[in-house]
Design a protein around this motif. Structure first.
Motif, PDB file in Angstrom:
ATOM      1  N   SER A 400      -4.485  81.092  31.648  1.00 29.54           N
ATOM      2  CA  SER A 400      -4.143  81.832  32.863  1.00 29.54           C
ATOM      3  C   SER A 400      -3.899  83.307  32.571  1.00 29.54           C
ATOM      4  CB  SER A 400      -2.896  81.210  33.502  1.00 29.54           C
ATOM      5  OG  SER A 400      -2.465  81.971  34.600  1.00 29.54           O
ATOM      6  N   VAL A 401      -3.116  83.581  31.538  1.00 31.53           N
ATOM      7  CA  VAL A 401      -2.777  84.967  31.209  1.00 31.53           C
ATOM      8  C   VAL A 401      -4.007  85.721  30.719  1.00 31.53           C
ATOM      9  CG1 VAL A 401      -1.456  86.387  29.610  1.00 31.53           C
ATOM     10  CG2 VAL A 401      -0.355  84.463  30.743  1.00 31.53           C
ATOM     11  N   THR A 402      -4.826  85.071  29.893  1.00 29.57           N
ATOM     12  CA  THR A 402      -6.014  85.733  29.351  1.00 29.57           C
ATOM     13  C   THR A 402      -7.011  86.063  30.462  1.00 29.57           C
ATOM     14  OG1 THR A 402      -5.750  84.585  27.233  1.00 29.57           O
ATOM     15  CG2 THR A 402      -7.903  85.524  27.693  1.00 29.57           C
ATOM     16  N   GLN A 403      -7.192  85.151  31.396  1.00 27.75           N
ATOM     17  CA  GLN A 403      -8.123  85.402  32.503  1.00 27.75           C
ATOM     18  C   GLN A 403      -7.635  86.521  33.413  1.00 27.75           C
ATOM     19  OE1 GLN A 403      -8.450  81.555  34.352  1.00 27.75           O
ATOM     20  NE2 GLN A 403      -9.730  80.699  32.714  1.00 27.75           N
ATOM     21  N   ARG A 404      -6.316  86.683  33.524  1.00 26.85           N
ATOM     22  CA  ARG A 404      -5.746  87.682  34.435  1.00 26.85           C
ATOM     23  C   ARG A 404      -5.262  88.931  33.695  1.00 26.85           C
ATOM     24  NH1 ARG A 404      -1.294  83.956  36.701  1.00 26.85           N
ATOM     25  NH2 ARG A 404      -0.616  85.823  37.818  1.00 26.85           N
ATOM     26  N   ARG A 405      -5.774  89.138  32.505  1.00 23.86           N
ATOM     27  CA  ARG A 405      -5.348  90.289  31.700  1.00 23.86           C
ATOM     28  C   ARG A 405      -5.813  91.609  32.326  1.00 23.86           C
ATOM     29  NH1 ARG A 405      -9.968  88.286  29.564  1.00 23.86           N
ATOM     30  NH2 ARG A 405     -11.582  89.745  28.857  1.00 23.86           N
ATOM     31  N   GLU A 406      -5.251  92.697  31.824  1.00 23.44           N
ATOM     32  CA  GLU A 406      -5.667  94.015  32.269  1.00 23.44           C
ATOM     33  C   GLU A 406      -7.141  94.238  31.906  1.00 23.44           C
ATOM     34  OE1 GLU A 406      -3.759  96.423  34.037  1.00 23.44           O
ATOM     35  OE2 GLU A 406      -2.663  94.535  34.303  1.00 23.44           O
ATOM     36  N   PRO A 407      -7.934  94.796  32.811  1.00 22.63           N
ATOM     37  CA  PRO A 407      -9.382  94.910  32.586  1.00 22.63           C
ATOM     38  C   PRO A 407      -9.775  95.693  31.339  1.00 22.63           C
ATOM     39  CG  PRO A 407      -8.827  95.387  34.879  1.00 22.63           C
ATOM     40  CD  PRO A 407      -7.530  95.303  34.137  1.00 22.63           C
ATOM     41  N   ASP A 408      -8.952  96.640  30.915  1.00 24.50           N
ATOM     42  CA  ASP A 408      -9.321  97.460  29.752  1.00 24.50           C
ATOM     43  C   ASP A 408      -8.857  96.853  28.428  1.00 24.50           C
ATOM     44  OD1 ASP A 408      -6.639  97.803  30.280  1.00 24.50           O
ATOM     45  OD2 ASP A 408      -6.614  99.939  29.759  1.00 24.50           O
ATOM     46  N   SER A 409      -8.328  95.634  28.448  1.00 20.89           N
ATOM     47  CA  SER A 409      -7.876  94.992  27.205  1.00 20.89           C
ATOM     48  C   SER A 409      -8.852  93.883  26.815  1.00 20.89           C
ATOM     49  CB  SER A 409      -6.466  94.421  27.366  1.00 20.89           C
ATOM     50  OG  SER A 409      -6.437  93.406  28.357  1.00 20.89           O
ATOM     51  N   PRO A 410      -9.138  93.734  25.512  1.00 23.97           N
ATOM     52  CA  PRO A 410     -10.102  92.708  25.071  1.00 23.97           C
ATOM     53  C   PRO A 410      -9.507  91.316  25.141  1.00 23.97           C
ATOM     54  CG  PRO A 410      -9.159  93.823  23.169  1.00 23.97           C
ATOM     55  CD  PRO A 410      -8.624  94.533  24.381  1.00 23.97           C
ATOM     56  N   GLN A 411     -10.373  90.311  25.188  1.00 18.66           N
ATOM     57  CA  GLN A 411      -9.906  88.934  25.274  1.00 18.66           C
ATOM     58  C   GLN A 411      -9.128  88.527  24.033  1.00 18.66           C
ATOM     59  OE1 GLN A 411     -12.826  85.771  25.153  1.00 18.66           O
ATOM     60  NE2 GLN A 411     -11.761  84.593  26.717  1.00 18.66           N
ATOM     61  N   TRP A 412      -9.465  89.106  22.887  1.00 20.49           N
ATOM     62  CA  TRP A 412      -8.800  88.713  21.645  1.00 20.49           C
ATOM     63  C   TRP A 412      -7.432  89.379  21.465  1.00 20.49           C
ATOM     64  CZ3 TRP A 412      -8.310  93.141  18.699  1.00 20.49           C
ATOM     65  CH2 TRP A 412      -9.241  94.167  18.926  1.00 20.49           C
ATOM     66  N   LEU A 413      -7.089  90.361  22.302  1.00 28.19           N
ATOM     67  CA  LEU A 413      -5.751  90.963  22.282  1.00 28.19           C
ATOM     68  C   LEU A 413      -5.425  91.477  23.685  1.00 28.19           C
ATOM     69  CD1 LEU A 413      -3.480  91.433  20.202  1.00 28.19           C
ATOM     70  CD2 LEU A 413      -4.295  93.780  19.981  1.00 28.19           C
ATOM     71  N   PRO A 414      -5.147  90.566  24.610  1.00 30.11           N
ATOM     72  CA  PRO A 414      -4.956  90.964  26.011  1.00 30.11           C
ATOM     73  C   PRO A 414      -3.648  91.716  26.234  1.00 30.11           C
ATOM     74  CG  PRO A 414      -5.430  88.596  25.790  1.00 30.11           C
ATOM     75  CD  PRO A 414      -5.071  89.116  24.437  1.00 30.11           C
ATOM     76  N   ARG A 415      -3.627  92.440  27.322  1.00 33.05           N
ATOM     77  CA  ARG A 415      -2.379  92.985  27.868  1.00 33.05           C
ATOM     78  C   ARG A 415      -2.220  92.393  29.263  1.00 33.05           C
ATOM     79  NH1 ARG A 415      -2.090  97.531  29.435  1.00 33.05           N
ATOM     80  NH2 ARG A 415      -4.229  98.287  29.220  1.00 33.05           N
ATOM     81  N   PHE A 416      -1.039  91.827  29.523  1.00 29.06           N
ATOM     82  CA  PHE A 416      -0.801  91.148  30.796  1.00 29.06           C
ATOM     83  C   PHE A 416       0.183  91.943  31.643  1.00 29.06           C
ATOM     84  CE2 PHE A 416       1.456  87.852  33.343  1.00 29.06           C
ATOM     85  CZ  PHE A 416       0.375  87.440  34.102  1.00 29.06           C
ATOM     86  N   ARG A 417      -0.304  92.434  32.751  1.00 28.69           N
ATOM     87  CA  ARG A 417       0.499  93.232  33.686  1.00 28.69           C
ATOM     88  C   ARG A 417       1.174  94.392  32.941  1.00 28.69           C
ATOM     89  NH1 ARG A 417       2.967  88.472  37.687  1.00 28.69           N
ATOM     90  NH2 ARG A 417       0.904  87.773  38.446  1.00 28.69           N
ATOM     91  N   ASP A 418       2.520  94.472  33.025  1.00 29.11           N
ATOM     92  CA  ASP A 418       3.193  95.618  32.390  1.00 29.11           C
ATOM     93  C   ASP A 418       3.834  95.250  31.051  1.00 29.11           C
ATOM     94  OD1 ASP A 418       5.240  94.027  33.231  1.00 29.11           O
ATOM     95  OD2 ASP A 418       6.310  95.571  34.363  1.00 29.11           O
ATOM     96  N   ASP A 419       3.452  94.110  30.469  1.00 27.32           N
ATOM     97  CA  ASP A 419       3.950  93.656  29.152  1.00 27.32           C
ATOM     98  C   ASP A 419       5.424  93.288  29.156  1.00 27.32           C
ATOM     99  OD1 ASP A 419       1.403  94.363  27.926  1.00 27.32           O
ATOM    100  OD2 ASP A 419       2.061  96.444  28.095  1.00 27.32           O
TER     101      ASP A 419
END
Length: 541
Positions: A400-419
């Protein structure tokens, strides 16, 4: 002549193409035998596709090439297949070394490609033999049924009967027998007590004479966990400061009949050993075999001067993939029972007199830990955080978090919302900084870009995964390419038979656990930089 009589030309073309592509790099280095098996299966898959397409062409009534043209096409195909296979085998070492060099491993032997080719051809022939046996059975049944029913219906009946018989052999005999053999072997290993491993002598330790849990009931991994790790003296000698004796509680699979009974035993033993009097309490969900990564827990105990209690309950003694297939629901049930028992008691304690509570799981343990609680049950009084390392791709929170990550973050190191709640880390960190301060409830994922347990997905059958896009993870070969079906087979092999040194793949390094625990438990706010660097150097040794 043999090729014309016994092999499909289009099947050989696609089979050789799949074989060649399977030699390209994947996430992890692979041994000769593993690579040979994967290349053989890839060749078999390609050959099957070719046979199906040839059959479809004729079934649709399209014109087939004449005899002379067929001979020319077969000769050209044979030449092309030979050149393609040799060409890719010559490059195979360079492709494997592109992965090994990223992980600091030595280069492979020059003779390796020819062994790979030999193993692949043997696997291909074996698979072809099974396929032809299936076809003979189908044809025989269909011929017998034609006396009673129309031809097309007899073909359908033959297909169904052949499939049922083959499945009965594979599932009812081979798979079941193998599972029983594996179960029996690991059960014996779990019960084995090494002569040099003695029960703890201190009454406050699990497995001692004063313990509620007998030494024999802990299982092999439980005994290793309880007897391993640093004690109070080890931590004091290293830190040159006062330390406490870490508390380790482990309930083996044979300690009680049901998950609820084992969870109650764990809680009572945790109370008896003073686990709730420590500053930190970690609820661990082990892997399928019951194993707990020493790199994770030893690091935490050194970091917090032994002021740590940890508790775990075994749910299986089988390897994680086998455990997931054979008794996946039981792992979740055990994790939930332990969480409810420990969290329920912890929640009833006065806030000023209870330890910080964290959850930890590696691999299948991370998946079961994720499924052990419901956010709606803890929202009024949340525990402090979780650390999930190498989470399987099917983990619901990770997905869920990986799919909804920030668009400019890669799948292998996502950023989710405001961290402020969820953060990700790899070998290069990632938990220490965020757009917003990390809140009181913290979720941390430790994952390497080269970990197939996390980044395998059935979707790779027909779609390029996002982690292959630029920029790639620091430990993923730039020569890795996506190919339909072939890449999925490669990643599946990495899951079960890939190998990597510490700090890559599914082998999580102690120094990376140190960074994760420091950020998660706020230890970086309480320890000076010199102490941390000293501990880091110690762990690397």
């Amino acid at each position: 002549m043999m090729i014309r009589k016994h092999f499909s030309t289009l099947g050989l073309l696609l089979g050789t193409l799949f074989f060649a592509l399977s030699l390209t790099p994947s996430l992890l280095p692979r041994g000769e035998w593993v690579q040979g098996v994967i290349s053989g299966l890839s060749m078999l898959a390609g050959y099957g596709c070719g046979v199906f397409l040839s059959w479809l062409w004729l079934y649709l009534g399209l014109a087939a090439p004449g005899y002379r043209l067929q001979r020319v096409l077969q000769s050209v195909a044979a030449l092309f297949c030979g050149l393609l296979a040799i060409s890719f085998l010559i490059q195979a070492n360079d492709w494997q070394n592109s992965v090994r060099s990223l992980m600091g491993m030595s280069e492979v032997d020059q003779a390796r490609p020819w062994l790979v080719g030999g193993v692949a051809f043997a696997v291909f022939l074996l698979g072809l033999l099974l396929a032809k046996s299936f076809r003979l059975l189908l044809g025989g049944v269909s011929f017998l049924m034609q006396r009673l029913v129309p031809r097309r219906l007899s073909n359908l009946i033959g297909l169904v009967i052949a499939f049922v018989l083959f499945w009965a052999v594979i599932d009812g005999i081979l798979f079941t027998s193998l599972l029983r053999s594996v179960d029996s072997s690991y059960q014996q290993v779990d019960a084995l007590i090494e002569p040099e491993m003695q029960p703890p002598g201190k009454p406050g330790q699990t497995g001692s004479e004063a313990s509620l849990l007998a030494w024999e009931s802990l299982g092999r991994q439980g005994r290793n966990f309880v007897a391993g790790g640093p004690d109070q003296k080890d931590i004091q000698v290293f830190s040159e400061q006062q330390a406490r004796q870490p508390v380790r509680v482990y309930v083996g699979l044979n300690a009680a009949e049901t998950p609820e009974e084992r969870a109650e035993l764990a809680l009572e033993e945790l109370q008896r050993t003073g686990g709730f009097e420590r500053s930190l309490l970690v609820l661990i969900t082990p892997t399928g075999t019951g194993w707990i990564d020493p790199a994770a827990i030893n690091t935490l105990e050194y970091l917090h001067q032994g002021d740590v209690a940890s508790v775990a309950a075994q749910y299986s003694y089988l390897p994680s993939p086998v455990s997931l297939m054979a008794e996946g629901a039981y792992g979740v049930e055990t994790a939930r029972a332990l969480f409810q028992a420990v969290y329920g008691y912890w929640q009833a304690l006065p806030e000023s007199h209870r330890p910080e509570l964290y959850l930890f799981g590696l691999s299948l343990g991370a998946l079961n830990s994720d499924l052990s609680f419901d956010f709606y049950d803890i929202i009024d009084d949340p525990f402090d955080g979780v650390l999930w390392s190498g989470p399987p791709f099917s983990s619901p929170t990770w997905q869920s978090v990986t799919q909804r990550r920030e668009p400019d973050s890669p799948q292998w190191l996502p950023r989710f919302r405001d961290d402020s709640v969820v953060r990700f880390a790899n070998q290069q960190g990632g938990l220490q900084t965020g757009e917003a301060p990390w809140g009181d409830f913290r979720i941390a994922f430790l994952q390497y870009a080269s970990d197939p347990v996390t980044f395998f997905s059935p979707d790779t059958l027909y779609r390029e995964p996002e982690w292959m896009q630029s920029p790639r993870g620091p430990d993923v070969s730039p020569l890795l390419r996506w190919f339909p079906l072939v890449t999925m087979l490669q990643l599946a092999a990495d899951l079960g038979a890939g190998s990597a040194p510490d700090g890559y793949g599914h082998e999580y390094a102690a120094e990376d656990y140190l960074d994760a625990w420091m950020a998660l438990t706020r230890a970086d706010e309480r320890r000076n930089e010199l102490d941390i660097q000293r501990l880091r150097d110690f762990l690397q040794q």
